[in-house]
Design an enzyme around this catalytic site. Structure first.
Site, mmCIF file in Angstrom:
data_model
loop_
_atom_site.group_PDB
_atom_site.id
_atom_site.type_symbol
_atom_site.label_atom_id
_atom_site.label_comp_id
_atom_site.label_asym_id
_atom_site.label_seq_id
_atom_site.Cartn_x
_atom_site.Cartn_y
_atom_site.Cartn_z
ATOM 1 C CB SER A 1 -0.910 0.016 1.231
ATOM 2 O OG SER A 1 -0.109 0.038 2.410
ATOM 3 C CG ASN B 1 -0.467 8.181 12.807
ATOM 4 O OD1 ASN B 1 0.624 8.187 13.373
ATOM 5 N ND2 ASN B 1 -0.814 7.265 11.923
ATOM 6 C CG ASP B 2 -3.673 11.918 16.512
ATOM 7 O OD1 ASP B 2 -4.202 10.933 15.964
ATOM 8 O OD2 ASP B 2 -3.269 11.915 17.685
ATOM 9 C CB SER C 1 -1.278 4.433 3.336
ATOM 10 O OG SER C 1 -0.573 4.845 4.472
ATOM 11 C CG ASN C 2 -5.375 1.866 1.932
ATOM 12 O OD1 ASN C 2 -4.171 1.672 2.053
ATOM 13 N ND2 ASN C 2 -6.283 1.108 2.518
ATOM 14 C CB THR D 1 8.632 -3.031 -48.180
ATOM 15 O OG1 THR D 1 8.833 -3.539 -49.503
ATOM 16 C CG2 THR D 1 8.038 -1.628 -48.267
ATOM 17 C CE LYS E 1 33.162 -2.094 -35.584
ATOM 18 N NZ LYS E 1 31.966 -1.647 -34.861
ATOM 19 C CG ASN F 1 30.653 0.948 -32.742
ATOM 20 O OD1 ASN F 1 30.905 0.530 -33.867
ATOM 21 N ND2 ASN F 1 31.249 0.490 -31.657
ATOM 22 C CD GLU G 1 25.339 0.407 -30.788
ATOM 23 O OE1 GLU G 1 25.695 -0.283 -31.759
ATOM 24 O OE2 GLU G 1 26.117 0.763 -29.863
#
Length: 464
Positions: A100, A127-128, A136-137, A183, A320, A322, A327
């Site tokens: 939750s 809390n209060d 929480s929900n 294609t 080389k 890339n 990527e």
């Protein structure tokens, strides 16, 4: 080593010791002991949303007369500090926690309560007072919606719009460059680089619109439904007042969910946004792979474009280079697709009145948005904007494209045109040379019919 100073905190399970200078309390400390799976805390964007929610709730509860003004002001000020990112270090709870998200909600409640009480003149309870009229929900689902919408509007949508703009600019710039279409990875009718880039831009724009529509669904929020959707222990006017004030604070038109039970029990809107993130990832992956093919070579590949050389490409092969940005973008896109698969699993993991994988939904959705935004900007500025077309090679390939013979279909028929194409392929000769021998068409007519540039605009020969 000196022993860390601690203090004693208590909750309904008893007492526990926490660092003396910690802003969190007992429930956060228990969560830290219980959860260490992910090795990382909830994203700052989610903590920002929690701060905005707590600040809004405090102000609404104050206006409704449920909180005295001194506490309402202190909680609102402390919560705004959280929203501003000033106390991110005080949110250590692992992202894989109670389903939750209660641990993160209580983490916020405890931190804000301690900040609001720091003057010593007020006793603010997590809390209060900080969690007054909330659960929480309904808070965590609302935080998911809020954080995802802020990320969408402030980051992802602008990044996609920037990518589309850069693609449109390059499409205009390169509309005179004819190339061979493909294609099935086989030669097809010609088009211009402008048309190809324009198609990519349209894809990106459509992805942005789909994301916007999905984001609009998140404007209906769970806050006010409390535990399961009934609104127990909150003022009847709280939900509407909260949505209205949060809308003023963020510029997003929030409203209470028409069915708070549904908004708490399920995560369908968040899942839909995740699915549209996956869709945008598919678009970026398609563009990235096309760029890699077009850049392949320089001698044994297609060699149609040259991406900017950003770093040496090999530890053993000198010279080389890339296609590093496509990527990287492809990997980011693949990760978003995987994150969405996890969100899909999480979205169906509710039992009755509550989804119990909310932290995973929050983290994956925000990570998808972050990755897509970063990938879009990188693709736009480090690949699309700086690539160069190989004009001579493109023109040569387009001129030797045996599929140009398709333009002869309306004049000499499919079967006769097919014979010309087959002979041109087998002999390695240009289509126009074989067509001169196999048809009685005048030179001027043949050149007009087989002109690659004319064929990029479609239509019938008579339309010329």
């Amino acid at each position: 080593m000196t022993e860390q100073k601690t203090r004693e905190e208590s909750d309904s399970l008893g007492t526990i010791r926490v660092p003396a200078d910690a802003l969190w309390g007992a429930q956060t400390a228990r969560a830290m002991e219980n959860f260490d799976l992910a090795g990382g805390a909830m994203p700052p964007a989610f903590i920002r949303a929690l701060g905005l929610i707590k600040a809004t709730a405090a102000r609404v509860n104050g206006d409704l007369g449920l909180l005295d003004e001194a506490r309402a002001e202190a909680i609102e000020a402390a919560a705004r500090e959280v929203a501003e990112g000033k106390h991110d270090a005080a949110f250590p709870v692992d992202r894989y926690q109670t389903g939750s998200g209660t641990s993160s909600n209580m983490n916020a409640n405890e931190v804000i309560a301690r900040l609001a009480s720091r003057s010593g003149d007020l006793d603010v309870h997590p809390n209060d007072h900080v969690n007054l009229g909330q659960s929480s929900n309904d808070t965590i689902p609302t935080a998911i919606h809020l954080s995802a919408l802020l990320a969408l509007r402030e980051s992802l949508q602008p990044a996609l719009a920037h990518l589309a703009t850069v693609l449109r600019e390059r499409a205009t710039e390169l509309d005179d460059v004819v190339k061979t279409g493909r294609t099935h990875l086989m030669d097809a009718m010609p088009l211009t680089l402008g048309q190809e880039f324009g198609a990519w831009a349209t894809q990106v724009e459509h992805a942005g619109k789909r994301l916007e529509r999905a984001g609009n669904e998140l404007c209906a929020i769970a806050q006010g439904g409390t535990a399961i959707g009934s609104g127990i222990n909150t003022h009847p006017a709280f939900a509407a007042a909260f949505a209205r004030r949060l809308g003023v604070l963020t510029g997003i038109p929030f409203q209470p969910a028409a069915d708070a039970f549904e908004r708490i029990a399920a995560q369908d809107p968040a899942f839909n946004l995740s699915a549209q993130c996956r869709g945008a990832a598919v678009v970026l992956l398609k563009i990235a792979n096309d760029l890699r093919w077009m850049n392949s070579g320089p001698n044994a590949g297609l060699g149609e474009i040259r991406l900017a050389a950003l770093q040496p490409g090999s530890s053993i092969m000198p010279g080389k280079v890339n296609p590093v940005i496509p990527e990287a973008v492809a990997m980011a896109a693949a990760q978003v697709i995987g994150l969405d698969a996890a969100v899909a699993t999480a979205a169906q993991s509710g039992s009755f009145q509550l989804n119990t994988m909310l932290p995973l939904v929050a983290c994956n959705l925000l990570e998808s948005e972050r990755l897509l935004a970063a990938a879009s900007l990188s693709l736009a500025d480090r690949a699309i904007r700086t690539l160069e077309p190989m004009r001579e090679r493109l023109a040569d390939l387009a001129a030797r494209n045996t599929m140009l013979v398709t333009a002869l279909n309306p004049v000499i028929g499919y079967s006769a045109a097919a014979k010309i194409a087959i002979e041109a392929n087998e002999s390695g000769r240009p289509v126009i040379d074989v067509a001169r021998e196999r048809t009685d068409l005048e030179e001027e007519k043949l050149r007009a019919l087989l002109d690659p540039r004319r064929l990029t605009r479609g239509g019938l020969p008579e339309a010329d």
